[in-house]
Design a protein around this motif. Structure first.
Motif, PDB file in Angstrom:
ATOM      1  N   ALA A   1       0.819  -1.215   0.000  1.00  0.00           N
ATOM      2  CA  ALA A   1       0.000   0.000   0.000  1.00  0.00           C
ATOM      3  C   ALA A   1       0.854   1.266   0.000  1.00  0.00           C
ATOM      4  N   HIS A   2       2.078   1.160   0.506  1.00  0.00           N
ATOM      5  CA  HIS A   2       2.975   2.324   0.579  1.00  0.00           C
ATOM      6  C   HIS A   2       3.995   2.357  -0.553  1.00  0.00           C
TER       7      HIS A   2
ATOM      8  N   GLU B   1       3.276   5.680  -4.745  1.00  0.00           N
ATOM      9  CA  GLU B   1       2.680   6.981  -4.411  1.00  0.00           C
ATOM     10  C   GLU B   1       1.763   7.427  -5.554  1.00  0.00           C
TER      11      GLU B   1
ATOM     12  N   TYR C   1      -1.146   6.005  -6.109  1.00  0.00           N
ATOM     13  CA  TYR C   1      -1.932   4.844  -6.535  1.00  0.00           C
ATOM     14  C   TYR C   1      -2.486   4.137  -5.310  1.00  0.00           C
ATOM     15  N   THR C   2      -3.615   3.444  -5.516  1.00  0.00           N
ATOM     16  CA  THR C   2      -4.257   2.688  -4.448  1.00  0.00           C
ATOM     17  C   THR C   2      -4.346   1.228  -4.884  1.00  0.00           C
TER      18      THR C   2
ATOM     19  N   TYR D   1      -2.783  -1.932  -8.914  1.00  0.00           N
ATOM     20  CA  TYR D   1      -3.165  -0.621  -8.384  1.00  0.00           C
ATOM     21  C   TYR D   1      -4.044   0.128  -9.379  1.00  0.00           C
ATOM     22  N   THR D   2      -4.800   1.077  -8.840  1.00  0.00           N
ATOM     23  CA  THR D   2      -5.508   2.050  -9.666  1.00  0.00           C
ATOM     24  C   THR D   2      -4.951   3.426  -9.324  1.00  0.00           C
TER      25      THR D   2
ATOM     26  N   ASP E   1      -4.884   7.218  -8.243  1.00  0.00           N
ATOM     27  CA  ASP E   1      -5.691   8.070  -7.371  1.00  0.00           C
ATOM     28  C   ASP E   1      -6.232   9.245  -8.183  1.00  0.00           C
TER      29      ASP E   1
END
Length: 173
Positions: free
Chosen positions: A130-131, A134, A136-137, A161-162, A164
């Motif tokens: 998750a980190h 940057e 992206y989620t 990821y998608t 943000d």
């Protein structure tokens, strides 16, 4: 008389059996050398593992202190082994890829790697993923991913990821 009744179990941390050997062609009274410097053990411990030293053992594990002697009874000798270290930059480390959803070639972050020991299960966590990227989620419903480190072969896992939403662009008219 050939009793062939001593089994040598090579055990890794957490009681994972690496190998089990039933040495052949022994007579009653023969011994198997299970000392740390044993040529016999050196011949049966697989490449990528070594005889576990005292500081590498779990609290409930101890190496044999006497050589087993062939007799009329079945015996099992546990010898503890530990996988050799795998550096996170080594070719046989776990490589974690970070891709844009529905893509196999658009990376959203540099690859990361996880090392450990041969035979060890290592985990690429969602928390770390998750980190990693940057802006992206993580795509929902993914899970931590586990791989076992091997001697000559790396493993790979992928997270998706998608992008943000971006709301930092202003148009002046």
């Amino acid at each position: 008389i050939q009793p062939n009744n001593i089994t040598v179990d090579l055990i890794a941390p957490n009681n994972a059996q690496v190998r089990s050997i039933l040495p052949k062609d022994h007579q009653t009274g023969d011994q198997i050398d299970v000392a740390p410097s044993s040529k016999y053990l050196a011949s049966i411990i697989p490449t990528g593992y070594h005889y576990a030293k005292a500081d590498e053992l779990q609290t409930d594990e101890t190496q044999p202190t006497v050589n087993p002697v062939y007799s009329g009874k079945e015996q099992t000798v546990k010898v503890y082994v530990v996988g050799d270290t795998v550096d996170k930059n080594a070719a046989n480390a776990l490589t974690v890829h970070h891709y844009l959803k529905d893509s196999a070639d658009v990376k959203v972050a540099p690859d990361s790697s996880i090392g450990g020991r041969i035979g060890q299960k290592v985990v690429a966590t969602l928390k770390d993923a998750a980190h990693a990227a940057e802006g992206y989620t993580l795509v929902p419903n993914q899970k931590d991913q586990t791989a076992t480190l091997k001697l000559n072969q790396g493993s790979q896992v992928k997270f998706y990821y998608t992008a943000d939403p971006q709301d930092n662009i202003k148009v002046n008219v």
